[in-house]
Write an enzyme that holds these catalytic residues in place. Structure first.
Site, PDB file in Angstrom:
ATOM      1  N   THR A 257      -9.964   6.058   6.348  1.00  0.00           N
ATOM      2  CA  THR A 257     -11.168   7.098   6.303  1.00  0.00           C
ATOM      3  C   THR A 257     -11.060   8.249   5.655  1.00  0.00           C
ATOM      4  OG1 THR A 257     -10.078   8.660   7.892  1.00  0.00           O
ATOM      5  CG2 THR A 257     -11.063   6.614   9.055  1.00  0.00           C
TER       6      THR A 257
ATOM      7  N   LYS B 224      -6.685  11.560   1.765  1.00  0.00           N
ATOM      8  CA  LYS B 224      -6.067  12.754   0.719  1.00  0.00           C
ATOM      9  C   LYS B 224      -5.767  13.856   1.743  1.00  0.00           C
ATOM     10  CE  LYS B 224      -8.949  11.717  -2.625  1.00  0.00           C
ATOM     11  NZ  LYS B 224      -9.483  10.340  -2.392  1.00  0.00           N
TER      12      LYS B 224
ATOM     13  N   VAL C  29      -4.011   8.868  -5.004  1.00  0.00           N
ATOM     14  CA  VAL C  29      -4.295   9.259  -6.495  1.00  0.00           C
ATOM     15  C   VAL C  29      -4.368   8.118  -7.518  1.00  0.00           C
ATOM     16  CG1 VAL C  29      -3.563  10.613  -8.541  1.00  0.00           C
ATOM     17  CG2 VAL C  29      -3.130  11.547  -6.425  1.00  0.00           C
TER      18      VAL C  29
ATOM     19  N   ALA D 251      -6.563   5.264  -6.991  1.00  0.00           N
ATOM     20  CA  ALA D 251      -6.686   4.097  -6.108  1.00  0.00           C
ATOM     21  C   ALA D 251      -5.352   3.361  -5.979  1.00  0.00           C
ATOM     22  CB  ALA D 251      -8.015   3.435  -6.513  1.00  0.00           C
TER      23      ALA D 251
ATOM     24  N   LEU E  45      -3.752   2.330  -8.683  1.00  0.00           N
ATOM     25  CA  LEU E  45      -2.564   2.591  -9.772  1.00  0.00           C
ATOM     26  C   LEU E  45      -1.386   3.117  -9.317  1.00  0.00           C
ATOM     27  CD1 LEU E  45      -5.040   4.259 -12.431  1.00  0.00           C
ATOM     28  CD2 LEU E  45      -4.063   1.902 -12.359  1.00  0.00           C
TER      29      LEU E  45
ATOM     30  N   LYS F 213      -6.193  15.936  -5.530  1.00  0.00           N
ATOM     31  CA  LYS F 213      -5.047  14.878  -6.391  1.00  0.00           C
ATOM     32  C   LYS F 213      -4.303  15.428  -7.240  1.00  0.00           C
ATOM     33  CE  LYS F 213      -8.633  11.098  -6.251  1.00  0.00           C
ATOM     34  NZ  LYS F 213      -9.697  10.458  -7.017  1.00  0.00           N
TER      35      LYS F 213
END
Ligand code: ADP
Ligand code: ASP
Ligand code: MG
Length: 813
Positions: A553, A577, A607, A609, A611, A680
């Site tokens: 969420t 986040k 941060v 997605a 990666l 991020k």
């Protein structure tokens, strides 16, 4: 010849009794058959006794039901013309019970002698029913009043057998008996004064073993409702499997420590005579069951089974008065023995400063009183403290004859329990090393049995239990990916994923056996009303090993409960986040809780997605590198927007499209205002080892005031439309300078900023496509050329796969 014993479930009703009769007809050998009371009858008689003693007249209802139960079975099993005698017997038994309980109801007490007299009726009636049935079928059958043959002392409720007298009378009657089948009641005996005694709960197994040993039987068969002795109680550990073969000593340990399938004293008489014991399932007679004998085999697994005893009390006797004083243990154990209390486990610290014993919770008050009385003089002189009683404990025993030949087993046991946050209160390991027992809190028993079972018996398959919050774009993709990969993970990585709970903002569903992932959407629609507090308590109550809470969420409230999960040793994986970019203190606390409770807290998808940015950063830091500068384009959505925005399209339409394709947060203002990027970069800064708060990041917004101040999502889009000229101007300025617009986050010299920048052709950010992200880490080791990570940084599928990767990372810890 054989001795067979049929347990309570095997004779629970007419249908089951017919099964028993069919099995007996198939077995052509001569046999003695021991019968337990119909399922639940001993418990019900006990309950009636307790009720009558406490002046509760509900005992009468229990008796009526029991009476009816026996009559019903008789009518269904025995032909009408043979029913009269046995129905009269039932009538007369219940009359006697009723008379005794009437007295107990008025007096408020019943002697142990009378209790045994009453309990005996369960077996007396069940065995008679089976006998009458066989007789009606013209079988060559005889009936033994086992209570006349088995002689015990007068320790009512748990009498000890006099084997000399017992063996003699069993042999005497057997020699004189011509029948092919002899039926006898289990559980009951008599003392030398002719009073009925009982052999302890579950004692019918023991009756059968006593008879088998007296007659030198070829085999003892225990017919029950499971296909053998299992690697753990199959009612608690679903993955438990029947053990094909087990040694007497191992079976004895497992049953002593709670494997109810065999009453613990059963083995001793047959072990002395080396009579094999076979445990069989009345309802699945073709299953091989468990063979118990003394033939060693070379099983690879040193552990044979795991059992447990619940309702244990730990009693600690402590004080300087114990050190080096001769005979203290003798006095302690003497005092307990005088009360006829069984000590289940003993540990003593080598300092001799304290002795700790485990007894059944029922005995705890008596045990404490006996100990404190024995040491009253020392307690008065404050040389010893009054004994400390701790209830609600349980003992877990890991058993195997071959354990002594394997190093590191106790290490494995304790680390498995430790990893699951199960606190071990006391440990005992006999010098035989056949059994390692640990005392733990009762609430953890299911988890402990399951995680130890997984460790020792499940071929290293690790079960992960997932609790998922949020089933929007990312959440539903994640569930889809689990469903696709389930088989592969099990076969190749030995990971078995079960989704135990799913919730969205409206409803929630739980299934501790795993939710059917083909139908989760429908199930969720019909779920109970979502409530974070009850979600938390349910997770706590289930207390499953390897539990992972997954937050898909963007919700504040959900982010605020991570600490509750971590404290319960539930790992947290999140793409939300909010927690990691909240107050620094909260971020640090979550990390500390994760360490303290051994519950991973992973947020790779915070941060970039899917990666591998945060994990890479972690590896840099733990290996001693230092991050000096970060430059990054971290918003997949802003990148998508500025890559598509040109003279031909309106800014408003591009933002809408980004939302529709799932690249923006549910509220796109979070992306466009730069907050998302601030969060991020803040997380990267913190993960690099710097302390920073979000308001220390400089944010120069490219949005006009009305857009920034829009209160609803609708107003926001309206304001975008009205300010199209502003956005077009930004675009034209960039293209006139041959630059591209990128929303950049930077950290250097302890300072951080985010904002729209004009990026020239030569810059690594210039060619950043679609919704890609890029991060440059300038570190001590990557000084000349920064470490560069680049790729798709938004989208449901890549985010879900990043969450998936975190889950797998936890499985491999
Ligand atoms: P019966 O009435 O046939 O004597 P019990 O109820 O006494 O049967 O014992 C069988 C039960 O023991 C099983 O149904 C199971 O729930 C329980 N049990 C506990 N531990 C084990 C184990 N390790 N293996 C098999 N059964 C076990
Ligand atoms: N009926 C007795 C009990 O329930 C004995 C037995 O079933 O083994 O404990
Ligand atoms: Mg039993």
């Amino acid at each position: 010849m054989k001795v067979l014993k049929f347990g309570g479930t095997s004779v629970a009703n007419a249908h089951n009794i017919m099964k028993v009769v069919a099995l007996l007809e198939k077995c052509k050998e001569r046999k003695v058959v021991v019968i337990s009371a119909l399922k639940g009858v001993t418990d019900a008689l006990n309950e009636a006794i307790n009720k009558s003693q406490s002046h509760n007249d509900k005992y009468e209802i229990i008796l009526k039901e029991l009476y009816q139960k026996h009559c019903d079975v008789i009518v269904q099993v025995i032909p009408e013309k043979n029913q009269e005698a046995i129905l009269e017997k039932v009538e007369s038994c219940f009359r006697q019970i009723d008379n005794l309980l009437k007295g107990s109801f008025y007096l408020g007490e019943l002697s142990p002698k009378k209790k045994d007299f009453i309990l005996a009726f369960g077996e007396i009636l069940s065995s008679r029913i089976v006998y009458e049935k066989l007789k009606s079928e013209k079988q060559k059958v005889a009936y033994w009043d086992a209570q006349e043959l088995i002689v015990t002392n007068s320790n009512f409720g748990n009498a000890e057998v006099n084997f000399e007298l017992t063996d003699y009378s069993i042999q005497y009657y057997f020699e004189r008996c011509q029948a092919d089948i002899i039926i006898a009641p289990g559980f009951i005996a008599k003392d030398q004064n002719g009073n009925i005694t009982t052999l302890g709960r579950g004692g019918s197994d023991y009756t059968a073993a006593i008879i088998a040993a007296a007659l030198d039987a070829d085999q003892l068969e225990i017919w029950t409702d499971v296909s053998g002795m299992y690697t753990a109680n199959p009612k608690i550990v679903k993955q438990a499997k029947p053990i094909d073969h087990i040694l007497y000593r191992e079976a004895m340990e497992l049953s002593h420590f709670g494997a109810k399938v065999l009453y613990a004293p059963t083995i001793q008489p047959v072990l002395n005579k080396n009579i094999p014991v076979q445990i069989k399932n009345t309802f699945e007679p073709e299953a091989i069951g468990t063979l118990i004998n003394n033939k060693k085999n070379d099983s690879i697994n040193p552990v044979k089974g795991i059992s447990h005893i619940g309702d244990i009390t730990l009693i600690t006797v402590e004080g300087s008065g114990l050190i080096g004083v001769y005979g203290v243990s003798k006095r302690l154990f003497g005092a307990i023995a005088k009360e006829k209390i069984n000590i289940i486990l003993i540990t003593q610290a080598s300092s001799e400063h304290s002795i700790c014993i485990a007894v059944s919770e029922n005995d705890s008050l008596k045990a404490k009183a006996a100990i404190d009385e024995e040491f009253k003089y020392e307690i008065k002189q404050q040389k010893i403290k009054p004994s400390l009683v701790e209830n609600d404990q349980c003992i877990i025993a890991v058993v195997g004859e071959n354990m002594k030949n394997h190093q590191g087993l106790s290490g494995k046991i304790f680390s498995t329990l430790g990893k699951n946050n199960i606190n071990i209160r006391a440990i005992a390991q006999g010098a035989s090393e056949r059994n390692i027992s640990s005392v733990i809190d009762k609430k953890d028993v299911k988890k402990a049995l399951n995680c130890l079972h997984e460790k020792f018996f499940e071929g290293n398959i690790k079960q992960l239990n997932l609790f998922i919050a949020g089933v929007g774009n990312v959440g539903s993709k994640f569930i889809e990916q689990i469903q696709q990969q389930k088989r592969y993970l099990k076969d190749n990585l030995k990971i078995n994923i079960r989704v135990i709970a799913v919730c969205n903002s409206k409803t929630m569903i739980f299934d501790q056996d795993g939710i059917d992932l083909n139908n989760w959407e429908n199930l969720l629609k019909g779920g109970e009303m979502a409530c974070i507090d009850s979600f938390l308590s349910k997770v706590e109550e289930l207390n499953l090993r390897n539990s992972i809470f997954i937050d898909n969420t963007a919700d504040n409230q959900i982010a605020s409960v991570y600490q509750h999960f971590l404290k319960q040793n539930v790992a947290v994986v999140t793409c939300n986040k909010i927690a990691c970019s909240s107050d620094y203190e909260n971020y640090v606390q979550l990390k500390n809780l994760s360490l303290k409770y051994g519950a991973p807290f992973l947020f790779e998808t915070n941060v970039g997605a899917g990666l591998p940015i945060i994990n890479t950063l972690k590896n840099l830091i733990v290996s001693g590198d230092k991050v000096n500068k970060i430059q990054a384009v971290l918003s997949g959505s802003l990148n998508f927007i500025f890559n598509h925005f040109c003279a031909d399209y309106s800014f408003h339409d591009i933002v809408k499209q980004a939302g529709n394709e799932g690249y923006t947060e549910p509220d796109p203002k979070i992306d466009l205002s730069g907050i998302d990027v601030m969060r991020k970069i803040l997380i990267l800064i913190r993960e690099s080892g710097y302390q920073m708060e979000i308001d220390q990041i400089h944010n120069e917004s490219f949005l006009p005031k009305e857009v920034l101040e829009a209160e609803s999502i609708n107003d926001f889009f309206k304001a975008l439309e009205e300010n199209e000229a502003h956005f077009k101007k930004l675009f034209l300025e960039a293209s006139s300078k041959n630059c591209r617009l990128k929303y950049v986050a930077e950290f250097e010299n302890g300072k951080a900023k985010v904002g729209l920048q004009l990026i020239e052709k030569e810059h690594p950010f210039y060619n950043l496509e679609g919704k890609d992200n890029i991060v440059l880490f300038h570190t001590d080791r990557y000084a000349e050329q920064p470490l560069l990570i680049k790729g798709a940084g938004a989208g449901a599928a890549v985010t879900a796969s990043g969450i998936f990767a975190d889950v797998i990372r936890i499985a491999n810890i």
